[in-house]
Enzyme design. Structure first.
Site: not given
Length: 718
Positions: A87, A223, A653
């Protein structure tokens, strides 16, 4: 937050209730004083100098801020190969995608350096050094100053210090305040501007579970995405050029295939964005009732409209995929935060602490003179938040909601230039060319009919949530001329604008005219919105000194009241280290979540053809074959994700999860639902950091994608 300001090196871990080693986002430059002994007792085999050093390579030299802190990434090869979350690269993957080459759907893998894709505007930033300048800054302030005078003196000193630190170097230098303007550090960094996309799995792997699984455990998401840093032949940062070469970092992380077990030491290095752990009960009440309410109400409507458009075609899905993901992420976060704050009774805990603080202050006249007004100032500020509420709703509904307003407002500087077109001819042409460049990216992923619907719906929400005096002047016309019908107004606005159509917009830039802007309803509405926003912001800022002083004194008093605690600073997009262990947790009575998941769960969740839970045929075939090779755990399974009790927030992240030997074991990508209060209060029994197992990442690169050349350039520890 600070105690007697010059004792700030007593930084300590403060939290409601007990303070534990796993809590805290620590400055790496200070762990030699504050944390290294505890870390080593927990299983860290590194020295403080191995983690942070300005004299030789250390872990910090393998960690970068992506796009100045929106995400984190880590260097995993001597040729500048970067690993981060899917992402975090989603925007670039989407930008390179088309109906013919849908990298969101199919994934992307550069099988040679020549195939790696450039991304104008994307940056990575390395930390060079940190200096505590608190003593120098506070020499020039005193208790008799107003907040305005104090801030002016602080800014003057910091400007001088940052200028001295930069010298004639190519480095960037900036200062940050900590503990609510009681402590100050100067950071020296180096930013690289040629960052190329190397690889990314399909969205069905990289975003498996979609919005449904977001912020949830157990997870089965692969991810990650990969980039590479390029520099000039001299090794220095440079704009994109075919002559650039892969950057040779000071340090790259070795990668462990040994896996993790419960109780293992784990640390997370990264750039957490923002926390407010020292916020009072008044501030938390405001966050729940205003900030989060505005975010949920506005984004829910926007997401409904966007989702409807995305379902109409593959092109639409590609266009709005990144926009939907950005909006949905903190929409769900706001819902979860309010639920967690309520369930954990955080306001009650804060009030108990404030009562203790008040009793401590009142027990001594000197303390009363110094800190006695702190909580009163904070309460006074939050007693009148009508303007703050309007600012929050305007930001969500009008500035971040419809795209046309911010896009049209970019032309505003031309208004002054066009008053004297002959004298400003060169400036007008240069600015028009600049706007044309931005137009390509904007219109590539823009649907005017969708934005018209968003505009009507969100302008209506803003009207419902604010009083007329805090609404842009166009709202008066909407009531009079359009009888309060926002859909009719939006239809007319999009009918009378050049900003919703690329050809009309470029034609205007070829021959810019003030008459066009005077008649353009979208432009005039945008100007009115920004004028009202600035007015509201000034009203808010006029009272901000009350809150700033109250919070500064409150935190200073807390640190003096609890001299034996280690206080850590709130996150502010500077590099931090957190440490903890691999641990399971009990989310509710009778339920225990173990610390890892396997790809068995990935298959169990499959819903063929579903946007969030589809499993590509090749992935299913490989997983059913169970050919996991060197990436299998000792139990013979391919582990997908694992959890630790590391302290993280937005900005983390893509952060590396590192074992006690300094080896990469995973990539952090999320927090858990039960502890969504984490930005305001750390919950030691529930808070978990969700990570993709590095072996799952490497298996996808190697076996699924066949990109073993990328594996070959990494240092693998078996």
């Amino acid at each position: 937050m600070i105690r007697k300001i010059k004792l700030l090196l007593l930084l300590s871990v403060f939290a409601i209730g007990t303070a534990v080693a796993d809590e805290g986002m620590w400055l790496p430059s200070l762990i030699h004083k504050l944390n290294i002994n505890t870390m080593q007792q927990m299983g860290c085999e590194l020295s403080a100098d191995d983690i942070y050093s300005i004299n030789h390579s250390s872990l910090k030299d393998a960690i970068v801020a992506l796009d100045h802190g929106s995400c984190t990434a880590e260097v995993v090869s001597k040729d500048g190969l970067l690993l981060t979350n899917h992402h975090c690269g989603f925007g670039e993957i989407q930008q390179h995608s088309s109906v013919e080459h849908d990298y969101l759907e199919d994934g992307f893998w550069a099988m040679s350096r020549e195939e790696e894709l450039p991304n104008p505007g994307k940056t990575v930033t390395f930390l060079i050094s940190v200096e505590d300048v608190t003593a120098k800054v506070l020499e020039n302030v005193n208790d008799d100053m107003t907040e305005e005078e104090r801030n002016k003196a602080v800014r003057k000193t910091l400007d001088q210090l940052t200028k001295e630190a930069k010298g004639d170097s190519h480095y960037e230098v900036y200062a940050r305040d900590f503990f609510n303007s009681n402590q100050y550090f100067v950071f020296v960094t180096e930013t690289f501007r040629d960052v190329r996309l190397v690889g990314a799995p399909p969205q069905a792997l990289g975003k498996f579970g979609g919005d449904t699984d977001n912020w949830m455990w157990p997870r089965h998401t692969n991810d990650f995405s990969m980039f590479r840093i390029y520099c000039g032949p001299d090794g220095l940062p440079a704009d994109y050029s075919k002559d650039n070469v892969p950057y040779q970092p000071k340090h790259s992380l070795p990668i462990s295939l040994k896996g993790v077990k419960e109780g293992d030491f784990a640390m997370v290095f990264g750039y957490p964005g923002s926390t407010s752990r020292y916020k009072t009960s008044y501030g938390i009440d405001y966050t729940m009732k205003v900030t989060n309410t505005a975010r949920v109400e506005v984004r829910e409507k926007k997401l409904d409209i966007i989702s409807e458009y995305m379902a109409s075609s593959q092109k639409a899905k590609i266009q709005y995929a990144s926009k939907h993901a950005r909006s949905a992420n903190y929409y769900k976060n706001a819902i979860g935060m309010n639920e967690a704050l309520t369930k954990l009774k955080v306001i009650d805990q804060k009030k108990a602490l404030e009562d203790e603080f008040t009793a401590w202050v009142n027990a001594d006249q000197a303390r009363k003179a110094k800190y006695g007004e702190a909580l009163g100032l904070i309460e006074n500020y939050y007693s009148d938040v009508e303007n703050d509420k309007a600012r929050e709703f305007m930001t969500e509904a009008l500035l971040r909601g419809p795209e046309i307003f911010t896009f049209a407002y970019r032309v505003k500087p031309m208004v002054e230039m066009l008053k004297d077109p002959e004298s400003n001819k060169d400036r007008i042409e240069r600015y028009a060319e600049f706007l044309k460049i931005m137009a390509d990216d904007f219109f590539k992923d823009y649907d005017a009919s969708t934005d018209e619907k968003v505009s009507a719906a969100l302008m209506k929400i803003y009207a419902q949530e604010t009083k007329p005096a805090l609404q842009p002047t166009c709202y008066q016309e909407i009531q009079k001329k359009y009888k309060g019908d926002y859909e009719k107004f939006a239809a007319q606005m999009f009918n009378k604008t050049v900003f919703d159509n690329k050809e009309e917009y470029l034609a205007f830039l070829d021959n810019p005219s003030p008459k066009v802007l005077e008649k353009d309803l979208a432009f005039q509405t945008a100007v009115q919105i920004y004028e009202k926003y600035n007015e509201i912001r000034n009203l808010v800022d006029a009272r901000s000194d009350i809150l700033e002083k109250g919070e500064r004194l409150f935190v200073a008093g807390l640190m003096e009241m609890q001299p034996n605690k280690k206080f850590y600073p709130d996150a502010n997009s500077t590099m931090r280290l957190t440490y903890g262990k691999v641990l399971d947790y009990d989310p509710r009575d009778g339920v225990t979540y173990k610390y890892y998941t396997t790809t068995d769960g990935y298959l169990e969740k499959e819903i063929p053809g579903d946007y969030e839970f589809n499993v590509p045929a090749r992935m299913k075939e490989l997983l059913l074959a169970k050919d996991f090779g060197q990436y299998a755990d000792a139990d013979g399974k391919l582990h997908a994700c694992f959890i630790t009790n590391n302290d993280i927030t937005g900005g983390n992240s893509g952060s590396p999860v590192i074992n006690g030997k300094g080896e990469l074991i995973g990539v952090a990508f999320d927090g858990n639902w039960e502890a969504m209060s984490g930005d305001l209060a750390f919950e030691e029994n529930l808070q978990r950091c969700i990570n993709v197992d590095i072996r799952f990442v490497l298996w996808v690169i190697d076996v699924y994608a066949g990109a073993d050349h990328l594996i070959d350039e990494m240092q693998i520890i078996r």
